[in-house]
Design an enzyme around this catalytic site. Sequence first.
Site, PDB file in Angstrom:
ATOM      1  N   HIS A 172    -119.423 -68.814 -82.654  1.00  0.00           N
ATOM      2  CA  HIS A 172    -120.518 -67.913 -83.029  1.00  0.00           C
ATOM      3  C   HIS A 172    -121.865 -68.525 -82.616  1.00  0.00           C
ATOM      4  O   HIS A 172    -122.735 -67.830 -82.105  1.00  0.00           O
ATOM      5  CB  HIS A 172    -120.559 -67.708 -84.549  1.00  0.00           C
ATOM      6  CG  HIS A 172    -119.367 -67.003 -85.134  1.00  0.00           C
ATOM      7  ND1 HIS A 172    -118.603 -67.544 -86.141  1.00  0.00           N
ATOM      8  CD2 HIS A 172    -118.826 -65.780 -84.884  1.00  0.00           C
ATOM      9  CE1 HIS A 172    -117.650 -66.690 -86.487  1.00  0.00           C
ATOM     10  NE2 HIS A 172    -117.745 -65.626 -85.735  1.00  0.00           N
ATOM     11  N   LYS A 211    -111.631 -57.132 -96.085  1.00  0.00           N
ATOM     12  CA  LYS A 211    -111.224 -58.332 -95.337  1.00  0.00           C
ATOM     13  C   LYS A 211    -110.962 -59.526 -96.254  1.00  0.00           C
ATOM     14  O   LYS A 211    -110.512 -60.569 -95.788  1.00  0.00           O
ATOM     15  CB  LYS A 211    -112.300 -58.702 -94.302  1.00  0.00           C
ATOM     16  CG  LYS A 211    -112.148 -57.946 -92.977  1.00  0.00           C
ATOM     17  CD  LYS A 211    -112.855 -58.700 -91.866  1.00  0.00           C
ATOM     18  CE  LYS A 211    -112.457 -58.202 -90.481  1.00  0.00           C
ATOM     19  NZ  LYS A 211    -113.175 -58.917 -89.425  1.00  0.00           N
ATOM     20  N   ARG A 248    -114.033 -63.112 -76.045  1.00  0.00           N
ATOM     21  CA  ARG A 248    -113.247 -64.320 -75.795  1.00  0.00           C
ATOM     22  C   ARG A 248    -112.184 -63.980 -74.762  1.00  0.00           C
ATOM     23  O   ARG A 248    -112.488 -63.678 -73.632  1.00  0.00           O
ATOM     24  CB  ARG A 248    -112.639 -64.833 -77.104  1.00  0.00           C
ATOM     25  CG  ARG A 248    -113.651 -65.463 -78.012  1.00  0.00           C
ATOM     26  CD  ARG A 248    -113.192 -65.552 -79.430  1.00  0.00           C
ATOM     27  NE  ARG A 248    -113.243 -64.246 -80.073  1.00  0.00           N
ATOM     28  CZ  ARG A 248    -113.002 -64.033 -81.349  1.00  0.00           C
ATOM     29  NH1 ARG A 248    -112.674 -65.028 -82.130  1.00  0.00           N
ATOM     30  NH2 ARG A 248    -113.094 -62.828 -81.871  1.00  0.00           N
ATOM     31  N   SER A 265    -112.586 -67.694 -86.816  1.00  0.00           N
ATOM     32  CA  SER A 265    -112.746 -68.181 -88.187  1.00  0.00           C
ATOM     33  C   SER A 265    -111.400 -68.296 -88.892  1.00  0.00           C
ATOM     34  O   SER A 265    -111.202 -69.190 -89.721  1.00  0.00           O
ATOM     35  CB  SER A 265    -113.658 -67.244 -88.980  1.00  0.00           C
ATOM     36  OG  SER A 265    -114.916 -67.173 -88.367  1.00  0.00           O
TER      37      SER A 265
HETATM   38  P1  ADP Z   1    -113.739 -63.465 -85.953  1.00  0.00           P
HETATM   39  O1  ADP Z   1    -113.458 -62.573 -84.775  1.00  0.00           O
HETATM   40  O2  ADP Z   1    -113.700 -64.931 -85.679  1.00  0.00           O
HETATM   41  O3  ADP Z   1    -113.067 -63.091 -87.246  1.00  0.00           O
HETATM   42  P2  ADP Z   1    -116.342 -62.317 -86.587  1.00  0.00           P
HETATM   43  O4  ADP Z   1    -115.971 -60.998 -87.127  1.00  0.00           O
HETATM   44  O5  ADP Z   1    -117.221 -63.140 -87.430  1.00  0.00           O
HETATM   45  O6  ADP Z   1    -115.215 -63.318 -86.249  1.00  0.00           O
HETATM   46  O7  ADP Z   1    -116.922 -62.140 -85.136  1.00  0.00           O
HETATM   47  C1  ADP Z   1    -118.205 -61.680 -84.888  1.00  0.00           C
HETATM   48  C2  ADP Z   1    -118.437 -61.657 -83.402  1.00  0.00           C
HETATM   49  O8  ADP Z   1    -118.386 -62.982 -82.906  1.00  0.00           O
HETATM   50  C3  ADP Z   1    -117.400 -60.876 -82.595  1.00  0.00           C
HETATM   51  O9  ADP Z   1    -118.050 -60.250 -81.518  1.00  0.00           O
HETATM   52  C4  ADP Z   1    -116.483 -61.951 -82.089  1.00  0.00           C
HETATM   53  O10 ADP Z   1    -115.870 -61.570 -80.878  1.00  0.00           O
HETATM   54  C5  ADP Z   1    -117.463 -63.071 -81.866  1.00  0.00           C
HETATM   55  N1  ADP Z   1    -116.816 -64.372 -81.896  1.00  0.00           N
HETATM   56  C6  ADP Z   1    -116.086 -64.917 -82.888  1.00  0.00           C
HETATM   57  N2  ADP Z   1    -115.629 -66.142 -82.531  1.00  0.00           N
HETATM   58  C7  ADP Z   1    -116.078 -66.349 -81.263  1.00  0.00           C
HETATM   59  C8  ADP Z   1    -115.922 -67.387 -80.311  1.00  0.00           C
HETATM   60  N3  ADP Z   1    -115.175 -68.456 -80.563  1.00  0.00           N
HETATM   61  N4  ADP Z   1    -116.527 -67.247 -79.128  1.00  0.00           N
HETATM   62  C9  ADP Z   1    -117.230 -66.148 -78.851  1.00  0.00           C
HETATM   63  N5  ADP Z   1    -117.415 -65.122 -79.673  1.00  0.00           N
HETATM   64  C10 ADP Z   1    -116.848 -65.207 -80.869  1.00  0.00           C
END
Ligand code: ADP
Length: 168
Positions: free
Chosen positions: A17, A41, A90, A128
């Site tokens: 992130h 969630k 990703r 996460s």
């Molecule tokens: P997750 O997909 O890890 O449960 P979130 O809902 O917090 O996480 O994701 C929020 C945004 O951050 C999404 O667009 C997700 O694709 C992106 N994201 C999460 N982890 C990464 C990462 N390792 N690299 C790039 N983008 C990420």
Amino acid sequence: MKTAIYPGTFDPVTYGHIDIIERACTLFDRVIVAIAQNPAKKPLFSVDERKEMILAATRNLKNVEVDAFEGLLVEYARLRKAQAIIRGLRAVSDFEYELQMALMNRNLNEDVVTVFLMPHEKYVYLNSSIVKEVASYGGDVSQLVPDFVLRKLREKFAGNANAGVKRL
Ligand code: ADP
């Protein structure tokens, strides 16, 4: 003034992130990291805890703001006068869901543009959920999250019966 919203669960914030936030900061005057409140969630951390961790992780970035919201993302973007939504891409596995959401959001509000940013390849397989899973078993996630988050994870999982390995 160009503003972007970076929405997500951030449960907890990871280096993946943070990589995306740093890239977004080079493109926009203001980046609002917006914690989406989604009780379905069943997050590990409260909104306040997640906010605190993101604030600590972005302290050195002057144009970052941390907020939380519930409801439709495009309406939140309108409320915050944002021109863009940032999403991280990703592996290919992210693509279909992200495309569907981006197209739906565009149908709902044509004025907001979704921008996809790719993290450094070392974070491509990071999310996460995997961080929480490894941390819950007492595994080392120090390469994946900042120290502050590491401490919070240790607090959450202190005394966790799952830590260590035993034969059954
Ligand atoms: P997750 O997909 O890890 O449960 P979130 O809902 O917090 O996480 O994701 C929020 C945004 O951050 C999404 O667009 C997700 O694709 C992106 N994201 C999460 N982890 C990464 C990462 N390792 N690299 C790039 N983008 C990420």
